[in-house]
Design a protein around this motif. Sequence first.
Motif, PDB file in Angstrom:
ATOM      1  N   ASN A 200       7.511 -14.065   1.846  1.00  0.00           N
ATOM      2  CA  ASN A 200       7.315 -13.989   3.295  1.00  0.00           C
ATOM      3  C   ASN A 200       7.219 -12.547   3.781  1.00  0.00           C
ATOM      4  O   ASN A 200       6.398 -12.224   4.645  1.00  0.00           O
ATOM      5  N   SER A 201       8.109 -11.716   3.276  1.00  0.00           N
ATOM      6  CA  SER A 201       8.138 -10.314   3.701  1.00  0.00           C
ATOM      7  C   SER A 201       7.476  -9.446   2.651  1.00  0.00           C
ATOM      8  O   SER A 201       8.090  -8.541   2.073  1.00  0.00           O
ATOM      9  N   GLY A 202       6.212  -9.729   2.401  1.00  0.00           N
ATOM     10  CA  GLY A 202       5.468  -9.002   1.385  1.00  0.00           C
ATOM     11  C   GLY A 202       5.103  -7.596   1.821  1.00  0.00           C
ATOM     12  O   GLY A 202       5.373  -7.170   2.947  1.00  0.00           O
ATOM     13  N   ILE A 203       4.483  -6.883   0.916  1.00  0.00           N
ATOM     14  CA  ILE A 203       4.177  -5.472   1.123  1.00  0.00           C
ATOM     15  C   ILE A 203       3.337  -5.240   2.376  1.00  0.00           C
ATOM     16  O   ILE A 203       3.642  -4.344   3.182  1.00  0.00           O
ATOM     17  N   GLU A 204       2.285  -6.014   2.571  1.00  0.00           N
ATOM     18  CA  GLU A 204       1.401  -5.776   3.711  1.00  0.00           C
ATOM     19  C   GLU A 204       2.130  -5.993   5.039  1.00  0.00           C
ATOM     20  O   GLU A 204       1.915  -5.265   6.014  1.00  0.00           O
TER      21      GLU A 204
END
Length: 494
Positions: A200-204
């Motif tokens: 959910n809280s990915g790099i992008e």
Amino acid sequence: MEIIKINDNDNVAVAVETLKKGMVVSAGGRNIEVLQRIPAGHKIALAPISAASPVIKYGYPIGNASADIQPGEWVHTHNLKTALSGLVDYSYEPVKSRRKHDETFPLRYDGFLRENGSVGTRNEIWIVPTVGCVNGIAGELEKRAASLVKGSIEAVAAFKHPYGCSQLGEDQENTRKILAGIVNHPNAGGVLVVGLGCENSGIEILKDYIGEYDPKRVKFLKCQDFEDELEEGMKLLTELAEYAGSFERTKVSAGKLVVGLKCGGSDGFSGITANPLVGRFSDLITEQGGTTILTEVPEMFGAETILMNRAKDKKTFDKTVSLVNNFKCYFENAGQPIYENPSPGNKEGGISTLEDKSLGCTQKSGTSEVCGVLEYGERVTESGLNLLSAPGNDLVASTALAASGAQVILFTTGRGTPFASPVPTVKISSNTPLAEKKANWIDFNAGPIAEDKTIDDLAGLLLKYVLEVASGKKVRSEIYGYRDMAIFKKGVTL
């Protein structure tokens, strides 16, 4: 000195040593016979206190007597109860407080001046996982990158945590804000953000929270994109080391210093020695134009008006009221009691009620005006004394202090703790026996204040020590390689 009466108006005193039944002690010009054994750090009644009447310590009520109390009696949880209940309506009654920024004798330390103008007290390479699924990879990269610690690079550290996915709402926001705060911290000369690729809280997404960044200082690794993520990670870490290694310590003003203020494992001496000493330090460093941050909001309950009335203006007062009431509502919304404090260890050390704990805890704020109030995960921008929304939990609150910009944390304790945080965490003992017993945990001993020294005697020494730490001196937890990080969990897990 067998007992300490903190304020002239107090009807209890604190035992400096264990008092035996039959002893005679003196306070306020009168002799008092000890009626029962009273442990060191605990309270003794100085005058008759009738049931339901306030017990006074620090010059303020710390609760009401639950039974009649005679002079010489032990005052603790068996005959003292909190007087706190429910929400409170507050009114702004400003008091004159210490003003900040008087650089009559300007202080300096050796810090790492970053390209964006911020200053680090360390020059480390940090590995920050976006999600707990890649904690193992982050840890392995930390081990493999140990060879990069040379020159001005002082450490490579991975900050593992179990979050970053299966979160919703405010819970997910907390994780993203704290991770971004860690990535942007000036103690890191280089940062590798390690993501999995499906969280959910990915790099992008995290990039939006990080904001503008220098690609020479911050690099990203999405593990699902590479056949050998460890090989790619080491390539990126080597590039980061080349950049971070270009920084050297240089003289900077103490006004660039941001210090977090926290206590944990407190005892009956904490509010007499270590916490007031840290409060004096806070006054001294803010006079230099520096910044301090006080947190653990639930341990302001019962002493919050002292902070509210030192707010620099009505707007800051209103933000402080919201800070306190929002945390009370957090407990109520979860169906939990607001005033379920102090801890078992606190009670064993002599703290009886939340008011007792809070009045000791807030001593760390010194006498300066409150210049700013921060939400959880918000970065400090206002110099001077700031208040930060975070719980009392040691690891969660200390991580929040670091994410808000603290380069060093002063952590007072009467019981002792070995934990660390993402930044140098100075352990300050409230009593000499602890400092002597746990010399591998304690960095500075405030115990002599209860013996033969004054706060003024030790304040200059603590200031000197903190500037040495800011200049590179390692604290105990750093020497042993301890690193901890914890995020405030608020919500469901999918």
